[in-house]
Each structure stands twice: as structure tokens, then as C-alpha cells.
Design an enzyme around this catalytic site. Structure first.
Site, short mmCIF file in Angstrom:
data_model
loop_
_atom_site.label_atom_id
_atom_site.label_comp_id
_atom_site.label_asym_id
_atom_site.label_seq_id
_atom_site.Cartn_x
_atom_site.Cartn_y
_atom_site.Cartn_z
N ASP A 5 -12.55 18.04 -118.13
CA ASP A 5 -11.92 16.75 -117.81
C ASP A 5 -10.39 16.84 -117.91
OD1 ASP A 5 -11.86 14.10 -117.14
OD2 ASP A 5 -12.58 13.36 -119.07
N ASN A 9 -19.98 11.40 -109.12
CA ASN A 9 -18.66 11.70 -108.53
C ASN A 9 -18.57 11.38 -107.03
OD1 ASN A 9 -17.99 14.60 -110.65
ND2 ASN A 9 -17.34 12.49 -110.90
C1 FPP Z 1 -12.84 15.73 -114.05
O1 FPP Z 1 -11.45 15.49 -114.14
C2 FPP Z 1 -13.05 16.90 -113.21
C3 FPP Z 1 -13.86 16.94 -112.12
C4 FPP Z 1 -14.63 15.79 -111.64
C5 FPP Z 1 -13.95 18.16 -111.30
C6 FPP Z 1 -13.99 19.41 -112.07
C7 FPP Z 1 -13.93 20.58 -111.18
C8 FPP Z 1 -13.22 21.69 -111.45
C9 FPP Z 1 -12.43 21.87 -112.68
C10 FPP Z 1 -13.23 22.85 -110.52
C11 FPP Z 1 -14.62 23.37 -110.33
C12 FPP Z 1 -14.63 24.66 -109.68
C13 FPP Z 1 -15.58 25.09 -108.85
C14 FPP Z 1 -15.53 26.46 -108.40
C15 FPP Z 1 -16.64 24.24 -108.33
P1 FPP Z 1 -10.86 14.13 -113.60
O2 FPP Z 1 -10.53 14.28 -112.18
O3 FPP Z 1 -11.83 13.02 -113.87
O4 FPP Z 1 -9.58 13.99 -114.48
P2 FPP Z 1 -8.90 12.63 -114.98
O5 FPP Z 1 -9.89 12.02 -115.95
O6 FPP Z 1 -7.67 13.10 -115.62
O7 FPP Z 1 -8.67 11.77 -113.77
#
Ligand code: FPP
Length: 247
Positions: free
Chosen positions: A24, A72
């Protein structure tokens, strides 16, 4: 980068067999730099490689990463499309490293709902690494814990209907086998869950499997999470007293 193989400091580290990570903070990482959210996901993807290699060097057996949840899909379509392209980008770039590091790729999720290109990238990676004997890098992609439990219940109901199983014989083990993590067998349940970015929630991740997982909530945003952070969180895990409901 931590010197994971030689550090005396880490010689008494008891490394969990299965670590699950809720990666996250990508969006906030990007915002802090005045960049679009997708820049955070891109750097988050780059960090997957660094942490996968670090975990493999430490001797972790399974690293489960929550990369895309069944919830998501409600994000803006531009962001969803970007996230769906990440496996294509990731495996297109990092496959030689994964093979060199002897890492085996697995995917846990409702892959039939993924765009064809994403599905192909993921399944090619599973196929191309199936001989590897090192750590299992388990991507939870289009994964949701409740949906997984409902799916397992349906599978068992069908078996009962077809007279393949007596309802009296359904137990923890036969239920676990029907979960998407069934192929992981004894390694399916994470010993340690790490969630980055300071949020303290499970967010529908491996609900059944985390019945007795220790949880560490790390303040670091995922793109900044290093091998040193991983070692520190394992040390916190080492200080915990796991009793599994006993005394
Ligand atoms: C949550 O952070 C993260 C995600 C929903 C996506 C996570 C994916 C990756 C780290 C890359 C994955 C890699 C592969 C190869 C599939 P957020 O966007 O909710 O962060 P925030 O809470 O700060 O908005």
C-alpha cells in the site's frame, strides 16, 4: 540494499516460511512527488523485483503480494488499465532475473476475468518458471478473500451434489484444498502479514489463510520499502509469541 547473506546482525533471524504483503501507499508516494498515481504503481512494480530477490535470499518459501483486488476494478479506468498492463511490463522486463534467481511464479485470483494480454503474461510466467525450486512468488491478482471462500463453498456444494463427498467429512483441510491457495498445501497460510503505508486493515486479503498470521504495519510507502525494512519487520515477527489459540 541490505547485505542479506553475510550480515552477522541477521544470522539469528528466524525467517517466516510464508510472508504476505499488502503493498500500500503507491498513490501517496507519487502524490508526495507531485506525480500521477500511476507513477507510484510503476515504482511499486520495480520494488516487487527488489523485494522478491531479497526475500528469496533470506530463504522465504512463499512471498504473496496483493497486486490487484476484486474491489480495485472500481478505480478510474485509466488506473485499472495501467494496473492490468503491469504484469506484461513486469514479466517482459524481469523474467531473466526471476529465472536466474530460481524464483517460481504463481498466481492466486480469478484470472478468467482478466484481459487476455494480462492473463497470457501471467500464465507464461507461471509456465516459464515452473521448474524453479526457489521461492514461490505468489501474485494475488484479481483476488478477494470473501469471493475465494464463496467459490470454495460452491465447489464443495457441487461435490456433495455429485455424491463425491459426504458433508460430514468437510473439515478445515478439505475446505483449504478448495481455496485458490490449495496448490500451496502446507505453505498456504502466511506466518507474517506486512502492510505498508501505515494503514492497519486486512482489506479482504487471504481471510481464511490469515487466521493465525502475525501482522506488522509498516509506515513506509511500498515504493520506498527496502530489504532493510523487510528484515526489521521479520525481527518484529521474531519477538512475537505465537500460540495458535493455545497457552
Ligand atoms: C495500493 O496502493 C496498491 C495497489 C492497488 C497496486 C499494487 C501493485 C503494485 C505494487 C505493482 C504490482 C506488480 C505487478 C507485477 C503486478 P494505493 O494505490 O491504494 O496507494 P494509496 O493508498 O497511497 O493511494
Amino acid at each position: 540494499m541490505a547485505d542479506l547473506n553475510n550480515s552477522k546482525q541477521n544470522s539469528d533471524l528466524r525467517v517466516p516460511k510464508h510472508i504476505a504483503i499488502i503493498m500500500d501507499g503507491n498513490g501517496r508516494w507519487a502524490k508526495r512527488l507531485g506525480q500521477p498515481r500511476i507513477a507510484g504503481h510503476k515504482e511499486g512494480m520495480n520494488n516487487v523485483k527488489r523485494i522478491a530477490i531479497a526475500a528469496n535470499n533470506l530463504g522465504v518459501n512463499v512471498l504473496s503480494l496483493y497486486a490487484f483486488s476484486t474491489e480495485n476494478w472500481t478505480r478510474p479506468s485509466k488506473e485499472v488499465n495501467f494496473l492490468m498492463r503491469l504484469p506484461v511490463d513486469f514479466f517482459g522486463t524481469f523474467m531473466p532475473d526471476l529465472i536466474k534467481e530460481n524464483i517460481r511464479v504463481m498466481v492466486t485470483g480469478f484470472t478468467d476475468k482478466l484481459p487476455a494480454k494480462t492473463r497470457k503474461a501471467v500464465f507464461d510466467a507461471v509456465e516459464d518458471t515452473k521448474q524453479n525450486t526457489g521461492m514461490i512468488l505468489n501474485f494475488a491478482f484479481n483476488y478477494g478473500g470473501r469471493a475465494e471462500i464463496v467459490h470454495a463453498a460452491k465447489m464443495l456444494a457441487i461435490k456433495v451434489k455429485n455424491d463425491e463427498i459426504d458433508p460430514e467429512n468437510i473439515d478445515d483441510e478439505s475446505f483449504s484444498e478448495q481455496l485458490l491457495t490449495g496448490p500451496l498445501g502446507d505453505l498456504a497460510d502466511p506466518d507474517l502479514l506486512i502492510r505498508t503505508s501505515g494503514e492497519e486493515r486486512i482489506s479482504n486479503f487471504m481471510l481464511w489463510q490469515m487466521a493465525y498470521s502475525e501482522m506488522v504495519f509498516d509506515e513506509t510507502y511500498w515504493p520506498d520499502f527496502t530489504a532493510d525494512n523487510l528484515v526489521e519487520d521479520i525481527k518484529i515477527f521474531n519477538d512475537r509469541d505465537r500460540r495458535f489459540g493455545s497457552v
